[in-house]
Scaffold this active site. Structure first.
Site, PDB file in Angstrom:
ATOM      1  N   ASP A  48     124.156-116.606  -7.406  1.00 42.68           N
ATOM      2  CA  ASP A  48     124.365-115.292  -6.779  1.00 42.68           C
ATOM      3  C   ASP A  48     123.449-114.250  -7.440  1.00 42.68           C
ATOM      4  OD1 ASP A  48     125.692-114.952  -9.176  1.00 42.68           O
ATOM      5  OD2 ASP A  48     127.552-114.189  -8.292  1.00 42.68           O
ATOM      6  N   SER A  49     122.672-114.698  -8.444  1.00 46.36           N
ATOM      7  CA  SER A  49     121.600-113.850  -8.972  1.00 46.36           C
ATOM      8  C   SER A  49     120.610-113.490  -7.871  1.00 46.36           C
ATOM      9  CB  SER A  49     120.861-114.559 -10.118  1.00 46.36           C
ATOM     10  OG  SER A  49     120.466-115.863  -9.746  1.00 46.36           O
ATOM     11  N   LYS A 117     129.735-123.713  -8.348  1.00 42.58           N
ATOM     12  CA  LYS A 117     129.923-123.166  -9.702  1.00 42.58           C
ATOM     13  C   LYS A 117     130.753-121.902  -9.595  1.00 42.58           C
ATOM     14  CE  LYS A 117     126.650-120.651 -11.959  1.00 42.58           C
ATOM     15  NZ  LYS A 117     127.390-119.376 -12.155  1.00 42.58           N
ATOM     16  N   GLU A 119     132.581-118.606 -12.188  1.00 45.18           N
ATOM     17  CA  GLU A 119     132.598-117.969 -13.509  1.00 45.18           C
ATOM     18  C   GLU A 119     134.033-117.825 -14.008  1.00 45.18           C
ATOM     19  OE1 GLU A 119     130.443-114.245 -13.449  1.00 45.18           O
ATOM     20  OE2 GLU A 119     128.693-115.150 -12.481  1.00 45.18           O
ATOM     21  N   GLU A 186     126.091-119.350 -20.943  1.00 46.92           N
ATOM     22  CA  GLU A 186     125.014-118.361 -20.830  1.00 46.92           C
ATOM     23  C   GLU A 186     125.081-117.380 -21.989  1.00 46.92           C
ATOM     24  OE1 GLU A 186     124.733-116.332 -17.058  1.00 46.92           O
ATOM     25  OE2 GLU A 186     123.246-114.906 -17.819  1.00 46.92           O
TER      26      GLU A 186
HETATM   27  O1  KIV Z   1     123.641-116.554 -10.343  1.00 49.42           O
HETATM   28  C1  KIV Z   1     123.010-117.190 -11.191  1.00 49.42           C
HETATM   29  O2  KIV Z   1     121.817-117.475 -11.082  1.00 49.42           O
HETATM   30  C2  KIV Z   1     123.750-117.621 -12.351  1.00 49.42           C
HETATM   31  C3  KIV Z   1     122.920-117.823 -13.551  1.00 49.42           C
HETATM   32  C4  KIV Z   1     122.859-116.543 -14.318  1.00 49.42           C
HETATM   33  C5  KIV Z   1     123.410-118.907 -14.345  1.00 49.42           C
HETATM   34  O3  KIV Z   1     124.920-117.725 -12.327  1.00 49.42           O
END
Ligand code: KIV
Length: 284
Positions: A48-49, A117, A119, A186
């Site tokens: 989500d980056s 994934k 968080e 991270e």
């Molecule tokens: O969104 C993303 O790219 C991530 C990375 C910071 C690991 O979660």
């Protein structure tokens, strides 16, 4: 296009077993995905980056499920063989276990992802367990978790003090017990990452800026090629400054159009003289 064999979860665990590092990068679009698959990257994260790197927001919080699905589909088309992980965006899993399972399922059904994934630590263990029970491989993410950046006090190293480091280790255990196949650490100190890696039994650990002792490494693609104009994180290595090359090319384009050295005959198409004469007659 890529000719490699499809990466599977047993293959990833085999690499861990044999002490071979796992490679992982972020990716958000079709051409980059194709390059990454050809280069042999094991795991691709549609992070989500993309809210920051591709859409220009200041954080990842405005990213929606529909944004994530659209980009994940493009990446899957470019990288049919890498292990593809869809990153669950803000509020796509926090509200309830059911919300988490439904949105995780969208990544699998609509974008052909291999895994998701999310968080968070012990407080997200029930979401993790629910998703895994639904048959969806799930990866955890601890340390600097960008969706909680306000609560964490900014983009900074997490777990430098023993107490916070212990909390991260406990969170890793909770995620492993909930069925996570892997955990991303991270921006935690290398020694904390090493301890968590050594303790992991049924999952493997990926480091982003957390040192060399993990089972694998992750970088943000835009950081490794100088493609993010706002800042460059200290932990990111620039493997090639593609951003500078692109900027030079763009400046040259502007200059060549302005001084009329572009286009040249090889950049356009003509038509036979007789057709041209006929066209002029038809237009009269
Ligand atoms: O969104 C993303 O790219 C991530 C990375 C910071 C690991 O979660």
């Amino acid at each position: 296009m890529s000719e490699r064999e499809k990466v599977t979860l047993p293959r990833l665990f085999q690499k861990v077993e044999e002490g071979e590092p796992i490679t992982m990068l972020t990716c958000y679009d079709f051409p980059t995905a194709s390059f990454q698959d050809q280069a042999g990257v094991d795991m691709i994260l549609v992070g989500d980056s993309l809210g920051m790197t591709m859409l220009g927001y200041d954080s990842t919080l405005p990213v929606t499920m529909d944004d994530m699905i659209r980009h994940s589909q493009a990446v899957r088309r470019g990288a049919p063989n890498a292990w593809l992980i869809g990153d669950m965006p803000y509020m796509s899993y926090q509200p309830s276990v059911e919300t988490a399972i439904r949105n995780a399922g969208r990544f699998m059904a609509e974008a052909a992802c291999d895994a998701i994934k999310l968080e968070g630590g012990a407080e997200m263990a029930d979401r993790m367990a629910g998703i895994v029970a639904a048959g969806i491989p799930a990866m955890g993410h601890l340390g600097l978790t960008p969706q909680s950046v306000t609560a964490l006090g900014g983009f900074r190293v997490q777990g430098r003090g023993a107490e916070q480091a212990k909390r991260i280790a406990d969170d890793a255990k909770a995620l492993e017990d909930a069925g996570a196949f892997a955990i991303l650490l991270e921006l935690v100190p290398d020694r904390v990452c090493q301890i968590i890696t050594e303790r992991a039994k049924n999952c493997f650990i990926i480091s982003l800026g957390s040192g060399p002792h993990a089972h694998g490494q992750l970088l943000i693609y835009h950081d490794m090629f100088g493609l993010y104009p706002k800042f460059k994180p200290r932990m990111a290595k620039v493997f090639a400054d593609a951003g500078a090359v692109i900027l030079e090319g763009l400046k040259q384009y502007v200059q060549e159009v302005n001084d009329r050295s572009f286009p040249q005959p090889e950049n356009w198409f003509g038509m036979p003289d007789e057709e041209y004469e006929e066209l002029l007659r038809m237009l009269d």
